[in-house]
Write a protein that holds these residues in place. Structure first.
Motif, PDB file in Angstrom:
ATOM      1  N   ILE A 137      25.690  35.967  35.242  1.00 20.63           N
ATOM      2  CA  ILE A 137      25.944  36.933  34.397  1.00 20.63           C
ATOM      3  C   ILE A 137      24.593  37.753  33.943  1.00 20.63           C
ATOM      4  CG2 ILE A 137      26.054  37.426  31.833  1.00 20.63           C
ATOM      5  CD1 ILE A 137      28.104  35.028  31.963  1.00 20.63           C
ATOM      6  N   GLU A 138      23.515  36.942  34.081  1.00 25.89           N
ATOM      7  CA  GLU A 138      22.027  37.652  33.979  1.00 25.89           C
ATOM      8  C   GLU A 138      21.676  38.494  35.014  1.00 25.89           C
ATOM      9  OE1 GLU A 138      20.626  38.127  31.087  1.00 25.89           O
ATOM     10  OE2 GLU A 138      22.128  36.870  30.171  1.00 25.89           O
ATOM     11  N   ILE A 139      22.183  38.362  36.304  1.00 26.37           N
ATOM     12  CA  ILE A 139      21.984  39.113  37.579  1.00 26.37           C
ATOM     13  C   ILE A 139      22.934  40.409  37.249  1.00 26.37           C
ATOM     14  CG2 ILE A 139      22.589  39.352  40.038  1.00 26.37           C
ATOM     15  CD1 ILE A 139      22.030  36.302  40.211  1.00 26.37           C
ATOM     16  N   ASN A 146      28.471  45.610  34.630  1.00 27.93           N
ATOM     17  CA  ASN A 146      29.412  44.855  33.632  1.00 27.93           C
ATOM     18  C   ASN A 146      29.596  43.524  34.090  1.00 27.93           C
ATOM     19  OD1 ASN A 146      31.788  43.894  32.362  1.00 27.93           O
ATOM     20  ND2 ASN A 146      32.257  46.014  31.709  1.00 27.93           N
ATOM     21  N   PRO A 147      29.017  42.592  33.133  1.00 30.77           N
ATOM     22  CA  PRO A 147      29.293  41.458  33.550  1.00 30.77           C
ATOM     23  C   PRO A 147      30.639  40.724  33.724  1.00 30.77           C
ATOM     24  CG  PRO A 147      27.702  41.336  32.037  1.00 30.77           C
ATOM     25  CD  PRO A 147      28.179  42.732  32.021  1.00 30.77           C
ATOM     26  N   HIS A 148      31.762  41.426  32.988  1.00 34.60           N
ATOM     27  CA  HIS A 148      32.894  40.740  33.188  1.00 34.60           C
ATOM     28  C   HIS A 148      33.646  41.419  34.401  1.00 34.60           C
ATOM     29  CE1 HIS A 148      36.906  39.686  32.092  1.00 34.60           C
ATOM     30  NE2 HIS A 148      37.304  41.013  32.285  1.00 34.60           N
ATOM     31  N   LEU A 149      33.335  42.425  34.658  1.00 39.35           N
ATOM     32  CA  LEU A 149      34.084  43.173  36.043  1.00 39.35           C
ATOM     33  C   LEU A 149      33.261  42.470  37.171  1.00 39.35           C
ATOM     34  CD1 LEU A 149      34.248  46.844  34.891  1.00 39.35           C
ATOM     35  CD2 LEU A 149      36.234  45.154  34.973  1.00 39.35           C
ATOM     36  N   TYR A 150      32.114  42.495  37.110  1.00 35.74           N
ATOM     37  CA  TYR A 150      31.171  41.708  38.282  1.00 35.74           C
ATOM     38  C   TYR A 150      31.788  40.146  38.517  1.00 35.74           C
ATOM     39  CZ  TYR A 150      27.173  39.688  40.773  1.00 35.74           C
ATOM     40  OH  TYR A 150      26.166  39.342  41.786  1.00 35.74           O
ATOM     41  N   LEU A 151      31.855  39.730  37.546  1.00 37.22           N
ATOM     42  CA  LEU A 151      32.694  38.088  37.569  1.00 37.22           C
ATOM     43  C   LEU A 151      33.792  38.253  38.136  1.00 37.22           C
ATOM     44  CD1 LEU A 151      31.371  36.184  34.678  1.00 37.22           C
ATOM     45  CD2 LEU A 151      30.437  35.885  37.027  1.00 37.22           C
ATOM     46  N   ALA A 152      34.745  39.206  37.649  1.00 42.28           N
ATOM     47  CA  ALA A 152      36.127  39.339  38.146  1.00 42.28           C
ATOM     48  C   ALA A 152      36.161  39.584  39.661  1.00 42.28           C
ATOM     49  CB  ALA A 152      36.858  40.348  37.375  1.00 42.28           C
ATOM     50  N   TYR A 153      35.246  40.801  40.071  1.00 40.94           N
ATOM     51  CA  TYR A 153      35.274  40.998  41.650  1.00 40.94           C
ATOM     52  C   TYR A 153      34.766  39.819  42.316  1.00 40.94           C
ATOM     53  CZ  TYR A 153      33.237  42.952  45.737  1.00 40.94           C
ATOM     54  OH  TYR A 153      33.185  43.171  46.851  1.00 40.94           O
ATOM     55  N   ILE A 154      33.719  39.168  41.895  1.00 39.69           N
ATOM     56  CA  ILE A 154      33.403  37.962  42.824  1.00 39.69           C
ATOM     57  C   ILE A 154      34.240  36.960  42.877  1.00 39.69           C
ATOM     58  CG2 ILE A 154      31.743  35.888  43.015  1.00 39.69           C
ATOM     59  CD1 ILE A 154      29.334  37.865  41.924  1.00 39.69           C
ATOM     60  N   PHE A 155      35.162  36.573  41.762  1.00 37.38           N
ATOM     61  CA  PHE A 155      36.038  35.596  41.762  1.00 37.38           C
ATOM     62  C   PHE A 155      37.184  35.946  42.574  1.00 37.38           C
ATOM     63  CE2 PHE A 155      34.070  33.752  37.668  1.00 37.38           C
ATOM     64  CZ  PHE A 155      33.036  32.987  38.275  1.00 37.38           C
ATOM     65  N   ASN A 156      37.598  37.282  42.699  1.00 32.54           N
ATOM     66  CA  ASN A 156      38.626  37.678  43.458  1.00 32.54           C
ATOM     67  C   ASN A 156      38.583  37.662  45.016  1.00 32.54           C
ATOM     68  OD1 ASN A 156      40.557  38.177  41.483  1.00 32.54           O
ATOM     69  ND2 ASN A 156      39.414  40.081  40.784  1.00 32.54           N
ATOM     70  N   GLN A 157      37.065  37.968  45.378  1.00 28.70           N
ATOM     71  CA  GLN A 157      36.477  38.139  46.732  1.00 28.70           C
ATOM     72  C   GLN A 157      36.359  36.655  47.291  1.00 28.70           C
ATOM     73  OE1 GLN A 157      36.799  40.868  48.366  1.00 28.70           O
ATOM     74  NE2 GLN A 157      37.906  41.558  46.428  1.00 28.70           N
ATOM     75  N   LYS A 176      26.775  45.233  44.799  1.00 31.97           N
ATOM     76  CA  LYS A 176      26.679  46.447  43.789  1.00 31.97           C
ATOM     77  C   LYS A 176      27.251  47.775  44.478  1.00 31.97           C
ATOM     78  CE  LYS A 176      23.292  48.622  41.049  1.00 31.97           C
ATOM     79  NZ  LYS A 176      22.085  48.610  40.472  1.00 31.97           N
ATOM     80  N   ILE A 177      27.001  47.906  45.688  1.00 30.60           N
ATOM     81  CA  ILE A 177      27.514  49.213  46.346  1.00 30.60           C
ATOM     82  C   ILE A 177      28.920  48.855  46.421  1.00 30.60           C
ATOM     83  CG2 ILE A 177      27.611  50.128  48.611  1.00 30.60           C
ATOM     84  CD1 ILE A 177      24.686  49.542  49.011  1.00 30.60           C
ATOM     85  N   MET A 178      29.428  47.747  46.911  1.00 29.40           N
ATOM     86  CA  MET A 178      31.106  47.609  47.014  1.00 29.40           C
ATOM     87  C   MET A 178      31.485  47.810  45.480  1.00 29.40           C
ATOM     88  SD  MET A 178      30.993  44.460  49.718  1.00 29.40           S
ATOM     89  CE  MET A 178      32.880  44.306  49.610  1.00 29.40           C
ATOM     90  N   PHE A 179      30.888  47.275  44.535  1.00 29.10           N
ATOM     91  CA  PHE A 179      31.356  47.193  43.108  1.00 29.10           C
ATOM     92  C   PHE A 179      31.641  48.494  42.538  1.00 29.10           C
ATOM     93  CE2 PHE A 179      32.314  44.669  39.267  1.00 29.10           C
ATOM     94  CZ  PHE A 179      31.829  45.571  38.411  1.00 29.10           C
ATOM     95  N   ASN A 180      30.270  49.288  42.942  1.00 24.39           N
ATOM     96  CA  ASN A 180      30.602  50.923  42.301  1.00 24.39           C
ATOM     97  C   ASN A 180      31.739  51.656  43.140  1.00 24.39           C
ATOM     98  OD1 ASN A 180      28.405  50.484  40.545  1.00 24.39           O
ATOM     99  ND2 ASN A 180      26.823  50.966  41.976  1.00 24.39           N
ATOM    100  N   LEU A 181      32.093  51.088  44.412  1.00 22.07           N
ATOM    101  CA  LEU A 181      33.196  52.016  44.884  1.00 22.07           C
ATOM    102  C   LEU A 181      34.395  51.518  44.404  1.00 22.07           C
ATOM    103  CD1 LEU A 181      31.825  51.910  48.607  1.00 22.07           C
ATOM    104  CD2 LEU A 181      31.785  53.714  47.004  1.00 22.07           C
ATOM    105  N   ILE A 182      34.515  50.129  44.163  1.00 20.30           N
ATOM    106  CA  ILE A 182      35.918  49.817  43.723  1.00 20.30           C
ATOM    107  C   ILE A 182      36.007  50.209  42.216  1.00 20.30           C
ATOM    108  CG2 ILE A 182      37.242  47.417  43.450  1.00 20.30           C
ATOM    109  CD1 ILE A 182      35.819  46.599  46.051  1.00 20.30           C
ATOM    110  N   TYR A 183      35.168  49.670  41.284  1.00 19.67           N
ATOM    111  CA  TYR A 183      35.404  49.945  40.051  1.00 19.67           C
ATOM    112  C   TYR A 183      34.917  51.420  39.585  1.00 19.67           C
ATOM    113  CZ  TYR A 183      36.600  45.098  40.264  1.00 19.67           C
ATOM    114  OH  TYR A 183      37.165  43.864  40.487  1.00 19.67           O
TER     115      TYR A 183
END
Length: 183
Positions: A137-139, A146-157, A176-183
């Motif tokens: 979350i702190e990372i 967005n911590p919620h979206l970041y965790l959701a992305y990681i837990f899905n991948q 972060k690059i992939m996250f910005n492209l997907i969300y």
């Protein structure tokens, strides 16, 4: 034990700089970050201004290692610092690294304040899991995600990872690059 050794290294570091009358390592680092127009310029200036200080510190540690008992706390700290020197020097080449861990300390402060509420993690494994999630979350926060979206992305991948080489895709920069492209 390691935390105590790191504290001793820091003590040695500050003792060294006070003994030589050298101060302002953090001030120099801050000024370099504010004045540099690019990461390349920042690293170039850091090498010019900070590398000589680190070289002096290593020489001082090597000299002190000859006069301090290895079995003493200070001796252990000096030996540890010298043994980790190649890792310490990576600081010079990476813009994300800082000369201290103040950012991490400040990030965990809200959790430390509420630690009495978390005394009942259920088990040491529960406490480890809490630490892991708080770190993620702190990372995310530190990198503007967005911590919620970041965790959701990681837990899905993560369940899709099939071998060790795929773990490198979870280096935060790549995520972060992939996250910005997907969300």
């Amino acid at each position: 034990m390691i935390a105590t050794l790191l504290q001793m290294i820091i003590l040695c570091y500050y003792t060294y700089y006070r003994a030589l009358g050298i101060s302002g390592h953090h001030k120099t680092e801050k000024e370099l970050r504010e004045l540099a127009s690019s990461q390349e310029e920042f690293l170039e200036q850091r090498k010019i201004k900070i590398l000589p200080l680190l070289k002096e510190l290593k020489q001082w540690l090597a000299k002190k290692s000859l006069t301090v008992r290895d079995s003493s706390r200070t001796g252990e700290a000096i030996s540890y610092a010298l043994g980790q020197w190649s890792k310490i020097m990576k600081y010079i080449d990476c813009t994300q690294l800082t000369p201290d861990n103040n950012g991490a300390e400040n990030a965990i402060r809200p959790f430390v304040v509420g630690r009495k509420n978390w005394l009942f993690s259920g088990s040491p494994k529960g406490a480890e899991a809490s630490c892991f999630y708080y770190s993620l979350i702190e990372i995310a926060k530190q990198n503007g995600l967005n911590p919620h979206l970041y965790l959701a992305y990681i837990f899905n991948q993560v369940p899709l990872i099939t071998d060790k080489t795929e773990w490198k895709n979870f280096c935060l920069g790549t995520v972060k690059i992939m996250f910005n492209l997907i969300y």
